[in-house]
Design a protein around this motif. Structure first.
Motif, short mmCIF file in Angstrom:
data_model
loop_
_atom_site.label_atom_id
_atom_site.label_comp_id
_atom_site.label_asym_id
_atom_site.label_seq_id
_atom_site.Cartn_x
_atom_site.Cartn_y
_atom_site.Cartn_z
N GLU A 117 107.98 30.23 -62.18
CA GLU A 117 106.68 29.73 -62.65
C GLU A 117 105.76 30.86 -63.11
OE1 GLU A 117 103.44 26.32 -61.48
OE2 GLU A 117 104.43 27.39 -59.86
N PRO A 118 105.69 32.01 -62.39
CA PRO A 118 104.85 33.11 -62.91
C PRO A 118 105.31 33.61 -64.28
CG PRO A 118 105.33 33.45 -60.59
CD PRO A 118 106.19 32.31 -61.04
N LEU A 119 106.62 33.65 -64.52
CA LEU A 119 107.13 34.06 -65.82
C LEU A 119 106.68 33.09 -66.91
CD1 LEU A 119 109.00 35.58 -67.81
CD2 LEU A 119 110.88 34.15 -66.97
N LEU A 120 106.84 31.79 -66.66
CA LEU A 120 106.43 30.79 -67.64
C LEU A 120 104.92 30.83 -67.87
CD1 LEU A 120 108.77 27.98 -66.34
CD2 LEU A 120 108.80 28.86 -68.68
N SER A 121 104.16 31.04 -66.80
CA SER A 121 102.71 31.13 -66.95
C SER A 121 102.30 32.33 -67.78
CB SER A 121 102.04 31.22 -65.56
OG SER A 121 102.22 30.03 -64.85
N SER A 122 102.98 33.47 -67.57
CA SER A 122 102.61 34.68 -68.30
C SER A 122 102.89 34.55 -69.79
CB SER A 122 103.35 35.89 -67.73
OG SER A 122 104.72 35.87 -68.08
N LYS A 123 103.89 33.73 -70.16
CA LYS A 123 104.26 33.59 -71.57
C LYS A 123 103.62 32.40 -72.26
CE LYS A 123 106.81 35.71 -73.56
NZ LYS A 123 106.60 36.92 -74.40
N PHE A 124 103.33 31.33 -71.51
CA PHE A 124 102.87 30.10 -72.16
C PHE A 124 101.62 29.50 -71.56
CE2 PHE A 124 107.48 30.36 -72.86
CZ PHE A 124 107.51 30.36 -74.26
N GLY A 125 101.04 30.17 -70.57
CA GLY A 125 99.76 29.72 -70.04
C GLY A 125 99.81 28.28 -69.57
#
Length: 410
Positions: free
Chosen positions: A151-159
């Motif tokens: 989830e942190p990876l997805l958040s960092s790339k796609f907010g």
């Protein structure tokens, strides 16, 4: 044949390069410098990309272009490290030992995660285009591994759009980043920065007689007697590297809009390494940005005389209000810096930083030649699916140039 290329980013410059030796080409670029998302800040002592960049070991088209520009020997391979900031602490997650020591997952969960990553490298992205990355991870790994690792990876790339992103993007991301050794990921960076590639392309284009107009945002384009008129000048055809919705607006053609996101990226210089030697830190704790990328934990800081840091955030509609001050204030507090230790900073707001690879994205991509005489290519093209990159943009530019040349012989 006179060809108009709208957009002076990597796809546009590459397409123009392939066409300019046999055709008359004009590039119209809205910015004052070329490069698009690969453009750079020219600081007193060095140049640095306005958005973070590195390349991967499979980027063959990029390597060929660098060789053509006599730059391949200056491409160096460095070790990229990663970490998560959770509970106000950065946990390094680069080496197998660091992952084993990560306290937020059990040993069994770490084994499951490792097997998942290995299996995902061989997964078919097309099959996963209709499945969200969130569902894909949770079904195979459970909520805890997803929330603490992916989830942190997805958040960092796609907010805020992270829950819409397809599993096709995730497995492609895992695959492209699979060149790893015990010391970290193998990433490529051009000595002196990628501004050298942009400048080399501009020099080659100028030598072929290509006309490059900076500071020229295109206002209108319309078909006329077998050609196209762009801002009052007639061309035989157009290549647009803008997003489909921007091309549709300018050219008044029916192109279905693609989901795009903007980027707010604050670049700064400081004498302090804020991330303890780690290149890429995803934010697991709530923060007004998704990732902190310390460029000088990939490229040695002694080349610059200071540390260079990117603070990256993505947005859907408009950038966060007063984001420059918000980013700086939060960054200094969270990473233990005084404001006077920020030696310089520049904010880049890019409204169309790239597509969001939502489920079903593959079926949304437009045809490269939607109407006679109009060709489109860029970050939204099949060559950049399901993960955009410098490699994909070069492929898109070269492939659209080939289509134009084939069309010109009909």
């Amino acid at each position: 044949m006179h060809i108009c290329v709208i957009g002076g980013g990597l796809a546009g410059l590459t397409a123009a390069l392939r066409l300019s030796e046999s055709h008359e080409v004009t590039i119209l670029e809205r910015g004052e410098v070329a490069g698009g998302c690969l453009s750079s800040y020219n600081l007193p002592a060095y140049a640095i990309e306005s958005l973070y960049h590195h390349c991967f070991s499979g980027d063959d088209r990029l390597f060929s272009l660098l060789e053509e520009c006599d730059l391949l020997s200056d491409l160096e391979w460095l070790k990229g490290s990663t970490g998560y900031l959770v509970n106000q602490r950065i946990y390094p997650l680069t080496t197998p030992l660091q992952i084993l020591r990560y306290p937020l997952l059990t040993l069994f969960e770490k084994i499951r995660l490792g097997l998942f990553v290995l299996g995902s490298r061989s997964a078919d992205p097309e099959v996963l285009d209709s499945v969200t990355a969130k569902d894909y991870c949770i079904e195979r790994l459970g909520d805890r591994i997803y929330s603490s690792f992916f989830e942190p990876l997805l958040s960092s790339k796609f907010g805020e759009r992270k829950d819409e992103v397809s599993a096709a993007w995730l497995v492609s991301r895992i695959s492209i980043r699979s060149d790893r050794g015990p010391g970290g990921e193998r990433l490529g960076y051009l000595k002196g920065g990628y501004i050298r590639l942009i400048n080399a392309l501009l020099s080659k284009l100028t030598a072929t007689g290509c006309r490059i107009e900076m500071g020229h945002p295109v206002v209108s384009a319309y078909p006329d007697d077998g050609g196209w008129v762009v801002d009052g000048t007639r061309y035989d055809c157009i290549i647009s590297t803008l997003s489909p919705q921007e091309t549709a607006r300018i050219c008044s053609v029916p192109l279905k809009p693609l989901p795009y996101q903007g980027a707010a990226c604050l670049t700064l210089g400081t004498p302090i390494d804020p991330t303890n030697g780690i290149y890429w830190v995803n934010m697991g704790d709530p923060a007004p940005y998704g990732a902190v990328i310390t460029h000088t934990n990939l490229v040695p800081s002694d080349r610059y005389g200071e540390h260079i840091v990117y603070i990256a955030s993505y947005f859907s509609d408009s950038p966060p209000e007063n984001c420059e001050n918000v980013f700086l204030s939060d960054f200094c507090t969270r990473f233990g810096l005084q404001r006077e230790q920020i030696l310089w900073h520049h904010l880049r707001i890019e409204p169309n930083a790239g597509p969001v690879y939502v489920t079903g994205y593959k079926t949304m991509m437009p045809e490269p030649n939607p109407v006679p005489g109009l060709f489109i290519a860029g970050m939204f093209s099949i060559e950049n699916y399901p993960e955009r990159s410098m490699e994909g943009s070069i492929k898109a530019g070269e492939d659209i140039a080939r289509r134009v040349m084939e069309w010109s012989y009909i």
